[in-house]
Design a protein around this motif. Structure first.
Motif, mmCIF file in Angstrom:
data_model
loop_
_atom_site.group_PDB
_atom_site.id
_atom_site.type_symbol
_atom_site.label_atom_id
_atom_site.label_comp_id
_atom_site.label_asym_id
_atom_site.label_seq_id
_atom_site.Cartn_x
_atom_site.Cartn_y
_atom_site.Cartn_z
ATOM 1 N N ALA A 28 -19.324 2.911 7.894
ATOM 2 C CA ALA A 28 -17.796 2.687 7.840
ATOM 3 C C ALA A 28 -16.714 3.033 8.732
ATOM 4 O O ALA A 28 -15.783 2.775 8.183
ATOM 5 C CB ALA A 28 -17.883 3.799 6.991
ATOM 6 N N ARG B 108 -14.000 -1.274 -7.251
ATOM 7 C CA ARG B 108 -13.272 -2.268 -6.490
ATOM 8 C C ARG B 108 -13.825 -2.693 -5.793
ATOM 9 O O ARG B 108 -13.355 -3.741 -4.941
ATOM 10 C CB ARG B 108 -12.682 -0.807 -5.531
ATOM 11 C CG ARG B 108 -13.713 -0.211 -5.119
ATOM 12 C CD ARG B 108 -13.218 1.369 -3.863
ATOM 13 N NE ARG B 108 -13.883 2.043 -2.941
ATOM 14 C CZ ARG B 108 -14.430 3.154 -3.115
ATOM 15 N NH1 ARG B 108 -13.862 3.614 -4.798
ATOM 16 N NH2 ARG B 108 -14.983 3.328 -3.105
ATOM 17 N N LEU C 141 -8.356 5.649 5.216
ATOM 18 C CA LEU C 141 -9.014 5.596 6.933
ATOM 19 C C LEU C 141 -9.726 4.401 6.186
ATOM 20 O O LEU C 141 -10.020 3.886 7.800
ATOM 21 C CB LEU C 141 -10.045 6.564 7.198
ATOM 22 C CG LEU C 141 -9.761 8.460 7.577
ATOM 23 C CD1 LEU C 141 -10.533 9.493 7.412
ATOM 24 C CD2 LEU C 141 -9.274 8.425 8.640
ATOM 25 N N MET C 142 -9.879 3.734 5.777
ATOM 26 C CA MET C 142 -10.885 2.115 6.132
ATOM 27 C C MET C 142 -9.546 1.508 5.004
ATOM 28 O O MET C 142 -10.831 -0.175 5.077
ATOM 29 C CB MET C 142 -11.930 2.071 4.479
ATOM 30 C CG MET C 142 -12.897 3.204 5.352
ATOM 31 S SD MET C 142 -14.301 3.427 4.204
ATOM 32 C CE MET C 142 -14.900 1.582 4.235
ATOM 33 N N SER C 143 -8.355 1.447 5.030
ATOM 34 C CA SER C 143 -7.384 0.986 5.314
ATOM 35 C C SER C 143 -6.988 0.644 6.098
ATOM 36 O O SER C 143 -6.883 0.698 7.260
ATOM 37 C CB SER C 143 -6.685 1.028 4.311
ATOM 38 O OG SER C 143 -5.729 1.550 4.571
ATOM 39 N N ASP C 144 -6.220 -0.694 6.320
ATOM 40 C CA ASP C 144 -5.208 -1.318 7.329
ATOM 41 C C ASP C 144 -4.306 -0.676 7.298
ATOM 42 O O ASP C 144 -3.788 -0.643 8.577
ATOM 43 C CB ASP C 144 -5.506 -3.281 6.955
ATOM 44 C CG ASP C 144 -4.769 -3.582 6.430
ATOM 45 O OD1 ASP C 144 -4.049 -3.015 5.043
ATOM 46 O OD2 ASP C 144 -4.435 -4.842 6.747
ATOM 47 N N LEU D 231 -6.634 -0.703 -0.718
ATOM 48 C CA LEU D 231 -8.536 -1.758 0.567
ATOM 49 C C LEU D 231 -7.573 -2.810 0.444
ATOM 50 O O LEU D 231 -7.989 -3.606 1.542
ATOM 51 C CB LEU D 231 -8.794 -1.602 0.064
ATOM 52 C CG LEU D 231 -9.282 0.122 0.112
ATOM 53 C CD1 LEU D 231 -10.229 0.118 -1.318
ATOM 54 C CD2 LEU D 231 -9.978 0.512 1.004
ATOM 55 N N CYS E 14 -15.674 -3.087 5.312
ATOM 56 C CA CYS E 14 -16.138 -2.417 4.681
ATOM 57 C C CYS E 14 -15.732 -1.982 3.342
ATOM 58 O O CYS E 14 -14.984 -2.076 3.839
ATOM 59 C CB CYS E 14 -17.265 -1.289 4.961
ATOM 60 S SG CYS E 14 -17.832 -1.931 6.546
ATOM 61 N N HIS E 15 -16.382 -2.118 2.264
ATOM 62 C CA HIS E 15 -16.380 -0.951 1.618
ATOM 63 C C HIS E 15 -17.080 0.022 1.164
ATOM 64 O O HIS E 15 -18.796 -0.307 1.758
ATOM 65 C CB HIS E 15 -16.658 -2.503 0.098
ATOM 66 C CG HIS E 15 -15.606 -2.626 -0.734
ATOM 67 N ND1 HIS E 15 -14.060 -1.820 -0.992
ATOM 68 C CD2 HIS E 15 -14.952 -3.976 -1.293
ATOM 69 C CE1 HIS E 15 -13.302 -2.634 -1.700
ATOM 70 N NE2 HIS E 15 -14.322 -4.164 -1.951
ATOM 71 N N TYR E 16 -17.061 1.142 1.337
ATOM 72 C CA TYR E 16 -17.946 2.538 0.783
ATOM 73 C C TYR E 16 -17.552 2.923 0.032
ATOM 74 O O TYR E 16 -17.026 3.218 -0.816
ATOM 75 C CB TYR E 16 -17.647 3.197 1.871
ATOM 76 C CG TYR E 16 -17.652 4.285 2.293
ATOM 77 C CD1 TYR E 16 -19.319 4.523 2.440
ATOM 78 C CD2 TYR E 16 -17.097 5.626 1.642
ATOM 79 C CE1 TYR E 16 -19.854 5.786 2.367
ATOM 80 C CE2 TYR E 16 -17.502 6.973 1.415
ATOM 81 C CZ TYR E 16 -19.496 6.617 1.888
ATOM 82 O OH TYR E 16 -20.001 8.357 1.885
ATOM 83 N N ARG F 242 -14.869 -7.329 -0.193
ATOM 84 C CA ARG F 242 -14.956 -7.519 1.453
ATOM 85 C C ARG F 242 -15.903 -8.179 1.433
ATOM 86 O O ARG F 242 -17.304 -7.498 1.173
ATOM 87 C CB ARG F 242 -14.983 -6.043 1.845
ATOM 88 C CG ARG F 242 -13.157 -5.559 1.662
ATOM 89 C CD ARG F 242 -13.490 -3.884 2.353
ATOM 90 N NE ARG F 242 -11.255 -3.416 2.377
ATOM 91 C CZ ARG F 242 -11.049 -2.573 3.234
ATOM 92 N NH1 ARG F 242 -11.903 -1.369 3.958
ATOM 93 N NH2 ARG F 242 -9.499 -2.482 3.258
ATOM 94 N N LEU G 182 -11.041 5.979 1.845
ATOM 95 C CA LEU G 182 -10.217 5.065 1.454
ATOM 96 C C LEU G 182 -8.977 4.614 2.532
ATOM 97 O O LEU G 182 -8.943 3.504 3.053
ATOM 98 C CB LEU G 182 -10.038 4.784 -0.193
ATOM 99 C CG LEU G 182 -11.837 4.900 -0.707
ATOM 100 C CD1 LEU G 182 -11.589 4.570 -1.951
ATOM 101 C CD2 LEU G 182 -12.763 3.860 0.049
ATOM 102 N N ALA H 114 -13.888 -0.615 9.618
ATOM 103 C CA ALA H 114 -13.479 -0.444 8.514
ATOM 104 C C ALA H 114 -13.222 -1.337 7.664
ATOM 105 O O ALA H 114 -13.096 -0.654 6.336
ATOM 106 C CB ALA H 114 -12.656 0.580 8.423
ATOM 107 N N GLU H 115 -12.467 -2.434 7.783
ATOM 108 C CA GLU H 115 -11.315 -2.967 6.987
ATOM 109 C C GLU H 115 -12.243 -3.990 6.100
ATOM 110 O O GLU H 115 -11.847 -4.627 5.505
ATOM 111 C CB GLU H 115 -10.899 -3.577 7.673
ATOM 112 C CG GLU H 115 -9.553 -2.468 7.442
ATOM 113 C CD GLU H 115 -8.322 -2.603 8.940
ATOM 114 O OE1 GLU H 115 -7.988 -3.520 9.209
ATOM 115 O OE2 GLU H 115 -7.998 -1.600 9.454
ATOM 116 N N PRO I 87 0.714 -0.882 0.346
ATOM 117 C CA PRO I 87 0.321 0.064 -0.383
ATOM 118 C C PRO I 87 1.117 1.128 -0.214
ATOM 119 O O PRO I 87 0.310 2.010 -1.094
ATOM 120 C CB PRO I 87 -0.547 0.020 1.674
ATOM 121 C CG PRO I 87 -1.090 -1.463 1.389
ATOM 122 C CD PRO I 87 0.415 -2.435 0.820
#
Lengths: 226, 206, 256
Positions: B49, B143, A92-95, B99, B73-75, B149, A90, B70-71, A11
């Motif tokens: 999310a 995506r 914020l939503m990744s690890d 992601l 979920c796909h938003y 996810r 996105l 959050a991880e 990433p």
């Protein structure tokens, strides 16, 4: 061109490549920063007169102020573009920790704007009549100091991420905090005293900025984005 | 996979957007959120999310896992997260790299396959700026296919899409549900896939 | 069910303000009375600076307030970030303009003192310059408060900047001192130290306490205004949405 079956990069690697590609393709970041730097250097003799002795004396200061402004004025879009197009959500939503994302974005930004300034500074220094010793000092101090400017500026960029006209406010917030970097940067560059002491302090400031910025900027992005 | 939200309330700028909202979705179920403008459809998706803090209530996912919500979920919001001067392929490849959470990174092939599934193969190497609104929307939705996810949060996924493209997206959504995924979709239009309905709006919170 | 007042609760805090402000106002007035008498009438003129030394009795307490209020803001900033408490937000927000004003007063009195002593309105003296940078940081904080619409978000972002500033201020102070010795400014601007005469120390102490209590009084009032302002804002929003549907119970304010 694309090798099928090749794995995707990590990433952070992907982010670095992405930001460098965007910067290069817009053509904005790198060349604009240097052009702005050049313009600032160019207008100074018109303000203070063409006296080379005087210019040589204040040259390191001019180059440092120009680098400071060129760095800060380009920073307002550092996170804003990502916030506007939804990329920040996105992130914020990744690890991948946001702190590391901030660092990588700063690295990409520095490679695109800070590094070209460092490389250009000796040439602009020649125009101001700097001697070899001062040219080395300016380049070395900018090499160590501009990352700190980018990093501290990134905090301002994160704080103003949701503001339409964040650019000026960013400069207002960050310029006072950049004073120590300016002081030791110019001191190392100008040779008013021994090079090593201010240079080492400058290195320390950069390391401190490296340690503090990711946390402050990531915290600001988390709070500013919601 | 099961997601249960209870007594949710979200506040933005001192204004309570919705309060005391609850729903429960099992694996293979979809929820359609509708309601007038400003009722909080997008806010609800962002809150699920993890992009907005909850003023009250909780969202639980079973089986419990160490991975942040959050991880899972796909938003897909209104913005497509596309960079105009990167190609569609580069955009999606970056988002996929970002992601993916598992150690098994999908290859470039997965990205290409996702673009093909959404009918974007022909424009994969064009900068996103040159894509039409519908193509951009599809590139944003790609995506969902490229990265696996379980929970999908889709905000008006069908806007700007023509009928064939809408059919493709609906197919993809149906396949996700069949495979045991969960979808929460905010939209005004009726969806041909089986969904439970959640009506937001002032009458909705009791 | 509460048995003791919880001052973190805005309604209880408003009650505290009502009780405390008359007291702090009286203390402020008495302290200023004594302090100003000692500073302007009772204390002797300096053997070198003459009557000009009396500016110090305003300048030094202002400098103290400039730093003290920053500490107050930093503590509140911590409260905002850790507990997300609205009262901490109000404490932060209402301290910022006060801190800016005291810092400005410090700069102005420094400048007024500098004219007769140094023969110029401004000298890039290490201390004065540090205060000047602090003033710029205060202005940045006030500006940041003004541009962010959402009060909760503004509080958290300002809190981050305030704390970043708090980390930086000692570094700035050190840098400016170092810069000043490097350029060997001729000015010597020394106050305090063990050599100060008792006749000067006493008014200084009284003036410092007067300023502190003045700040406490003004701060309490400003926090009250901020709490009320937020209440008005919430009620306005309520009025805006009341046109559309019945009002959810959540909006109800606890009766005072």
């Amino acid at each position: 061109m694309k090798q099928n079956g090749a794995p995707l990069p990590s990433p952070l690697g992907a982010l670095l490549v992405r930001d460098l590609k965007i910067g290069r393709r817009i053509g904005g970041a790198a060349s604009m920063g240097v052009l702005f730097f050049l313009c600032l250097v160019a207008i100074t003799p018109f303000a203070v007169g063409p006296d080379l002795a005087l210019l040589a004396r204040i040259g390191p200061a001019i180059l440092w102020i120009a680098a400071l402004l060129a760095t800060l004025l380009g920073l307002d879009r550092l996170f804003q573009a990502d916030a506007e197009d939804g990329s920040l959500d996105l992130f914020l939503m990744s690890d991948t920790p946001l702190e590391l994302i901030v660092l990588v974005k700063c690295l990409a930004h520095w490679l695109l704007t800070g590094l070209p300034l460092v490389i250009a500074s000796p040439f602009f220094g020649l125009m101001l009549g700097l001697d070899a010793r001062a040219l080395e000092g300016v380049a070395a101090s900018l090499l160590v100091g501009t990352p700190a400017l980018t990093l501290i500026g990134a905090i301002g960029a994160a704080l103003t991420v949701s503001l339409r006209r964040g650019g000026l406010l960013l400069a207002i917030l960050i310029l006072p905090l950049a004073i120590p970097i300016l002081i030791f940067g110019v001191a190392a560059a100008s040779g008013a005293m021994a090079f090593l002491t201010p240079f080492l302090v400058l290195c320390g400031l950069t390391l401190a900025a490296l340690a503090l910025t990711p946390f402050a900027a990531a915290l600001a992005l988390r709070n500013g984005a919601e | 996979m099961q997601i249960e939200a209870s007594a949710l309330s979200v506040e933005r700028g001192g204004r309570i957007i919705f309060a005391d909202l609850g729903f429960r979705l099992e694996a293979g179920e979809a929820l359609r959120v509708n309601g007038p403008n400003g009722a909080g459809k997008s806010t609800l998706l962002k809150a699920i999310a993890g992009l907005l803090p909850l003023a009250a209530g909780k969202i639980e996912i079973a089986p419990a896992s160490e991975v942040r919500r959050a991880e899972l979920c796909h938003y897909v919001g209104h913005a497509d997260a596309l960079k105009p001067n990167l190609t569609a392929f580069e955009n999606l490849a970056f988002l996929a790299a970002l992601l993916v959470t598992s150690a098994a990174r999908p290859g470039v092939a997965a990205v290409e396959a996702a673009l093909e599934r959404l009918g974007l193969s022909a424009v994969a190497d064009l900068p996103a700026a040159y894509l039409s609104a519908g193509q951009k929307r599809r590139a944003g939705l790609a995506r969902l296919v490229a990265v696996d996810r379980p929970i999908w949060l889709l905000d008006e996924p069908l806007t700007a899409l023509d009928a064939p493209a809408q059919a493709v997206i609906l197919e993809i959504m149906a396949a996700h549900i069949t495979a045991g995924g969960v979808i929460v979709v905010a939209t005004h239009t009726d969806l041909p896939i089986g969904t439970a309905d959640l009506a937001l709006g002032r009458a909705a919170h009791r | 069910m509460r048995t003791m007042p919880n001052y973190a609760n805005p309604a209880d805090f408003l009650r505290l303000v009502r009780v405390a402000v008359p007291g702090t106002t009286a203390i402020t007035a008495i302290l200023f009375g004594i302090g100003l008498y000692l500073a302007l009438l009772d204390s002797p003129p300096d053997y070198q600076q003459g009557e000009t030394v009396r500016i110090m009795y305003l300048h030094v307490p202002s400098a103290w307030m400039a730093m003290f209020i920053y500490v107050v803001m930093s503590s509140a900033a911590f409260g905002t970030l850790v507990w997300r408490h609205p009262l901490a937000d109000a404490v932060q927000k209402s301290a910022a303009p006060l801190g800016t004003s005291f810092t400005f007063l410090c700069l102005v009195t420094g400048s007024l003192w500098g004219k007769p002593e140094w023969g110029t309105w401004w000298v890039w003296d290490a201390r004065l310059t540090s205060v000047f940078v602090l003033f710029l940081i205060y202005l940045g904080i006030v500006a940041l408060w003004q541009v962010i619409e959402d009060p909760g978000k503004a509080a958290r972002l300002v809190a981050i900047f305030t704390l970043v500033g708090a980390v930086n201020i000692p570094i700035i102070k050190f840098s400016v001192d170092w810069w000043n010795t490097l350029h060997q400014s001729a000015s010597v601007f020394r106050m305090g130290g063990p050599t100060i005469a008792m006749s000067m120390l006493l008014p200084l102490i009284f003036m410092t306490f007067s300023f502190t209590f003045l700040f406490v009084t003004l701060h309490l009032l400003a926090i009250r205004n901020e709490i009320l302002r937020r209440r008005v804002r919430r009620l306005s929003m309520l009025a805006a949405s009341a046109g559309e549907a019945e009002v959810p119970v959540i909006f109800a304010e606890p009766a005072e």
